[in-house]
Design a protein around this motif. Structure first.
Motif, PDB file in Angstrom:
ATOM      1  N   PRO A 151       0.812  -1.223   0.000  1.00 42.48           N
ATOM      2  CA  PRO A 151       0.000   0.000   0.000  1.00 42.48           C
ATOM      3  C   PRO A 151       0.842   1.269   0.000  1.00 42.48           C
ATOM      4  CG  PRO A 151      -0.987  -1.612   1.465  1.00 42.48           C
ATOM      5  CD  PRO A 151       0.331  -2.189   1.012  1.00 42.48           C
ATOM      6  N   GLN A 152       1.933   1.279   0.787  1.00 37.93           N
ATOM      7  CA  GLN A 152       2.777   2.474   0.844  1.00 37.93           C
ATOM      8  C   GLN A 152       3.489   2.706  -0.488  1.00 37.93           C
ATOM      9  OE1 GLN A 152       2.491   4.704   2.959  1.00 37.93           O
ATOM     10  NE2 GLN A 152       4.347   5.300   4.061  1.00 37.93           N
ATOM     11  N   LEU A 157       3.735   5.719  -5.646  1.00 42.84           N
ATOM     12  CA  LEU A 157       3.564   5.757  -7.099  1.00 42.84           C
ATOM     13  C   LEU A 157       2.488   6.764  -7.491  1.00 42.84           C
ATOM     14  CD1 LEU A 157       3.970   4.709  -9.982  1.00 42.84           C
ATOM     15  CD2 LEU A 157       2.433   2.808  -9.430  1.00 42.84           C
ATOM     16  N   SER A 158       1.369   6.770  -6.779  1.00 44.42           N
ATOM     17  CA  SER A 158       0.287   7.714  -7.076  1.00 44.42           C
ATOM     18  C   SER A 158       0.757   9.154  -6.893  1.00 44.42           C
ATOM     19  CB  SER A 158      -0.914   7.438  -6.169  1.00 44.42           C
ATOM     20  OG  SER A 158      -1.435   6.150  -6.390  1.00 44.42           O
ATOM     21  N   MET A 159       1.577   9.387  -5.879  1.00 41.11           N
ATOM     22  CA  MET A 159       2.071  10.743  -5.637  1.00 41.11           C
ATOM     23  C   MET A 159       3.112  11.154  -6.671  1.00 41.11           C
ATOM     24  SD  MET A 159       2.116  10.495  -1.469  1.00 41.11           S
ATOM     25  CE  MET A 159       1.978  12.194  -0.956  1.00 41.11           C
ATOM     26  N   THR A 179      13.680   7.090   3.036  1.00 43.90           N
ATOM     27  CA  THR A 179      12.642   6.056   2.976  1.00 43.90           C
ATOM     28  C   THR A 179      11.893   6.134   1.651  1.00 43.90           C
ATOM     29  OG1 THR A 179      12.354   6.034   5.377  1.00 43.90           O
ATOM     30  CG2 THR A 179      10.525   5.202   4.052  1.00 43.90           C
ATOM     31  N   ILE A 180      11.594   7.354   1.211  1.00 47.52           N
ATOM     32  CA  ILE A 180      10.880   7.519  -0.061  1.00 47.52           C
ATOM     33  C   ILE A 180      11.755   7.056  -1.219  1.00 47.52           C
ATOM     34  CG2 ILE A 180       9.841   9.181  -1.649  1.00 47.52           C
ATOM     35  CD1 ILE A 180       8.238   8.522   0.922  1.00 47.52           C
ATOM     36  N   VAL A 187       9.443   0.427  -6.291  1.00 45.21           N
ATOM     37  CA  VAL A 187       8.365   0.593  -7.275  1.00 45.21           C
ATOM     38  C   VAL A 187       8.892   0.385  -8.691  1.00 45.21           C
ATOM     39  CG1 VAL A 187       6.821   2.279  -8.344  1.00 45.21           C
ATOM     40  CG2 VAL A 187       6.900   2.070  -5.847  1.00 45.21           C
ATOM     41  N   LEU A 188      10.017   1.006  -9.007  1.00 44.81           N
ATOM     42  CA  LEU A 188      10.597   0.875 -10.347  1.00 44.81           C
ATOM     43  C   LEU A 188      10.927  -0.583 -10.642  1.00 44.81           C
ATOM     44  CD1 LEU A 188      13.029   3.961 -10.549  1.00 44.81           C
ATOM     45  CD2 LEU A 188      10.606   3.820 -11.151  1.00 44.81           C
TER      46      LEU A 188
END
Length: 215
Positions: A151-152, A157-159, A179-180, A187-188
């Motif tokens: 979820p995080q 990704l949405s942001m 962390t981001i 994600v990549l």
């Protein structure tokens, strides 16, 4: 019970409100006419029993909105209510985490049945439609990859798709920029892309416009 109706057409919100009132007379029903409003509502409230979400409204187009909202509240039941009710869209919505799908042409009785089923923990889809299997290998692969995101990671990704920088995302999520950066790298890797831009392009393909091109 608490419901959110997210649709940019006031008349249709009124019809859904009528259906929900018949189902639960003392229900608290909140309406949202754009995506930013519904996102704010579910960020602020954790006691929502069901969200009824149109696929296309100001601020969002297609199933990317569903993905974003599920990343904010993964356990929130979301039922898609849309005029785009072809088998491919219904199947993809369910695969991406929707708890149900109802056509905007459905009767009040059908809406009530769908709401009852989803509130009972079931998955609802129109009974007379054969959902079949995903014919497009690219979309099938993309949905499978999105489902591997936490979820995080999905929220990050949405942001990214909103154009936010790492430091802005870190501030919004109250975590460190390091962390981001780790989330972005994950994600990549999971999406099989090399850059943030490619990740955002991949996510955009689950929008309705992308579906029309790929179908």
């Amino acid at each position: 019970m608490k419901f959110i109706i997210a649709d940019d057409h006031p008349l249709f919100r009124g019809a859904l409100r009528q259906a929900l009132t018949q189902k639960a007379r003392k229900a608290e029903i909140v309406e949202a006419g754009d995506f930013d409003t519904v996102k704010k509502l579910i960020l602020e409230a954790t006691d929502i029993d069901l969200l009824l979400l149109d696929l296309t409204m100001p601020g969002v187009s297609g199933l990317s909105g569903l993905v974003t909202l599920k990343s904010i509240q993964p356990a929130l039941p979301i039922m898609i209510v849309s005029a785009t009710d072809d088998p491919a869209t219904i199947r993809r919505a369910l695969e991406l985490g929707a708890s149900g799908f109802i056509s905007k042409s459905a009767s009040i009785e059908d809406i009530n049945n769908a709401v009852s089923a989803v509130l009972a923990g079931d998955i609802w889809a129109p009974q007379d439609i054969d959902l079949g299997h995903e014919p497009d290998p690219e979309i099938s692969d993309l949905i499978s990859r999105i489902r591997t995101l936490t979820p995080q990671q999905t929220r990050v990704l949405s942001m990214l798709a909103e154009g936010l920088l790492n430091k802005q995302i870190a501030y919004e999520l109250s975590v460190s920029e390091a962390t981001i950066k780790a989330h972005v790298s994950a994600v990549l890797q999971k999406l099989g892309v090399d850059s943030r831009t490619q990740a955002v392009i991949r996510l955009s393909k689950i929008g309705s416009d992308g579906f029309q091109v790929l179908n």
